[in-house]
Enzyme design. Structure first.
Site, short mmCIF file in Angstrom:
data_model
loop_
_atom_site.label_atom_id
_atom_site.label_comp_id
_atom_site.label_asym_id
_atom_site.label_seq_id
_atom_site.Cartn_x
_atom_site.Cartn_y
_atom_site.Cartn_z
N HIS A 267 1.08 -1.22 -0.08
CA HIS A 267 0.02 0.02 -0.09
C HIS A 267 0.87 1.00 0.02
O HIS A 267 1.93 1.13 0.48
CB HIS A 267 -0.96 0.19 1.11
CG HIS A 267 -0.40 -0.27 2.64
ND1 HIS A 267 0.28 0.78 3.16
CD2 HIS A 267 -0.11 -1.23 3.18
CE1 HIS A 267 0.65 0.27 4.40
NE2 HIS A 267 0.52 -0.91 4.51
N HIS B 179 1.21 3.18 10.82
CA HIS B 179 1.67 3.05 12.08
C HIS B 179 1.63 4.46 12.80
O HIS B 179 1.45 4.66 14.01
CB HIS B 179 3.13 2.43 12.26
CG HIS B 179 3.06 0.82 11.95
ND1 HIS B 179 3.12 0.30 11.18
CD2 HIS B 179 3.45 0.44 13.22
CE1 HIS B 179 3.18 -0.89 11.26
NE2 HIS B 179 3.42 -0.90 12.59
#
Length: 536
Positions: A402, A409
């Site tokens: 992606h 995160h």
């Protein structure tokens, strides 16, 4: 002898509202929360224009600066236009059948592009928030970020505690200091061994590199969990030869990791890179919450039970409440950033940009790359070691499938630590700070001059930076992916707290310090103006 049953009148529930009134109040609160969400308005989403601007010899867009991993590529690692257009078709239509028709390369699947179209029933809608355009490959900022990534790859196995006396770290700091548009933390105008690879917010430069929330034992109910982790062997990097790099860009099969047989506390970029390779995205912040609860860290002044003479919190404003809150924001944050990744920016991953650099330096192609990236001594060190100019990656499979910008995160980090900063007294100093020994097998006392300055707020900012920048250290993200994404996550968490403020019976408020240093207060009174009806 049987007691007579109490009458129905005696068993009626207590409370300030009867059933019918409560039903109407519930609907009213849901409508008010929906109005708050609606009033946030619609953001303008602006990309950096690279998808349209960069063109091949035939005059058509060649998509060299856009994410295309997993799609088929030519021998230069440039995505085949018809495959990229099949992705664009799916993103534009939103039809599940179009996503199933995307033309993949060697079989590695794309990661959840439809998540960016999901709605949330609480907090800001992901499409209502925006992040700035990503740095372009022809910009000095992008060059600065890539130079940092080359140095991170070269310094991956040097312990953080050794940074101040390591000559290669000193060379990296001096090299980064020469860049015209590098946004890492500095002392004056200079990157130093004490600031290199750190975050940019309050507390990030205080104490050891690694936050206490990634080192201290975790009290987990009846268990005490050591934060020694399963890490990987040193000096093993991936995608450094052209054949394996191209295979991975095409979605081919990756090698296996080589694990260290000894569990260790986090010592260096290699160790923390493996942490963020396999973690549950909210893991570090759930652990931080458990550590703070175990330390009996004081709650924020606005907690209604902080000074109560007759009550303690539990389901509201108690331990179970914050433990659910800190994890609840994670998927909401992911939906918001997945929209940015797939539907707005589609920024290429650093490993793909490393391919452009290698092809240009070996004379195979010419690209509109800002020249500053070619002036770093890190490039020749990488070439001397591996025979290519490709960016050495810590993970066998390279980056996820992606786009880079924003970072999942980092967005989750921003959301989760914002919840914790609202809940706990940010000024409380963390007791008995520790650092790992050289082997990472034990924790030892940290006794630096700034030991008394390591606060809850600072260490929460630091754990967010540690986790976000660890993905950079592994070679799969850029610095701006961190700096912009934590602010996106922060907005998600603030919005959730605002809407939930309508639901509590207690008199309360949340204080918190945003990443930019602004102090804000959230309460029912503070959000009243957000409920005023606005036209579309």
């Amino acid at each position: 002898m049987n007691k007579e049953r109490p009458s129905r009148q005696e068993c009626q529930e207590l409370g300030p509202e009867n059933n019918k009134q409560r039903r109407k109040s519930s609907r009213s609160i849901r409508r008010e929360a929906a109005q708050i969400a609606f009033n946030r308005g619609a953001a303008d989403h602006v990309c950096n224009g690279e998808q349209q601007d960069y063109r091949g010899a035939d005059g058509n867009p060649n998509y060299i600066a856009n994410f295309s991993k997993g799609l088929p590529h030519n021998e230069l690692g440039e995505v085949k236009p018809e495959a990229y257009k099949s992705l664009l078709k799916a993103l534009e239509s939103g039809k599940p059948n179009d996503f199933e028709a995307i033309k993949l390369g060697l079989g590695h699947k794309l990661t959840n592009p439809q998540a960016g179209l999901g709605f949330d029933l609480e907090g800001p809608d992901g499409h209502a928030l925006a992040i700035p355009p990503a740095p372009r490959i022809d910009s000095a900022e992008n060059s600065g970020e890539m130079v940092e990534l080359y140095w991170m790859a070269l310094l991956r196995d040097i312990n953080f505690t050794d940074y101040t006396n390591n000559p290669l770290v000193a060379e990296a700091a001096a090299d980064l200091s020469k860049l015209s548009d590098f946004h890492g933390p500095k002392v004056g105008r200079y990157v130093t061994p004490a600031t290199i690879f750190r975050g940019i917010h309050a507390g990030d430069l205080v104490g050891p590199y690694i936050s206490q929330f990634l080192l201290k034992d975790i009290p987990y109910g009846s268990l005490t969990i050591s934060q020694k982790q399963k890490t990987v062997q040193s000096d093993i990097n991936y995608l450094t030869d052209y054949e394996s790099w191209l295979n991975i860009q095409n979605g081919g099969k990756a090698k296996e990791d080589a694990f260290d047989s000894t569990p260790r506390h986090i010592r260096n970029l290699r160790d923390i890179g493996e942490y963020v390779h396999v973690d549950a995205l909210y893991e570090a912040y759930l652990n931080a919450c458990l550590i703070l609860l175990g330390l009996k860290a004081p709650v924020d002044e606005g907690n209604p039970y902080k000074n109560s003479k007759t009550q303690i919190g539990f389901g509201t404003f108690g331990d179970p409440h914050v433990l659910s809150l800190v994890t609840e924001v994670a998927t909401r944050a992911l939906k918001a950033v997945w929209f940015q990744k797939w539907y707005v920016h589609r920024r290429l991953r650093p490993e793909a940009f490393g391919g452009l650099i290698h092809n240009q330096l070996t004379g195979r192609a010419k690209y509109p790359i800002n020249e500053e990236v070619f002036r770093t001594s890190a490039l020749e060190k990488v070439h001397s070691r591996y025979g290519t100019y490709l960016l050495p990656i810590a993970f066998p499979e390279g980056s996820p499938t992606h786009p880079a910008y924003g970072a999942g995160h980092a967005t989750v980090a921003g959301a989760c630590v914002t919840i914790l900063k609202a809940w706990f007294d940010e000024s409380w100093v963390i007791p008995e700070p520790v650092v790992p020994n050289a082997e990472g097998t034990e924790l030892v006392k940290y006794d630096g001059a700034d030991v008394g300055q390591m606060t809850v707020g600072g260490e929460l900012n630091k754990v967010a930076a540690n986790i976000s920048i660890a993905r950079n250290g592994a070679g799969v993200h850029w610095r701006s992916d961190y700096t912009e994404s934590v602010k996106l996550g922060e907005q998600i968490a603030i919005g959730l707290l605002q809407e939930q403020s309508l639901t509590y019976n207690e008199d309360f408020f949340f204080n918190l310090t945003k990443f930019d240093g602004q102090k804000i207060k959230i309460s029912r009174d503070e959000v009243k103006h957000l409920m005023e009806e606005k036209d579309d």
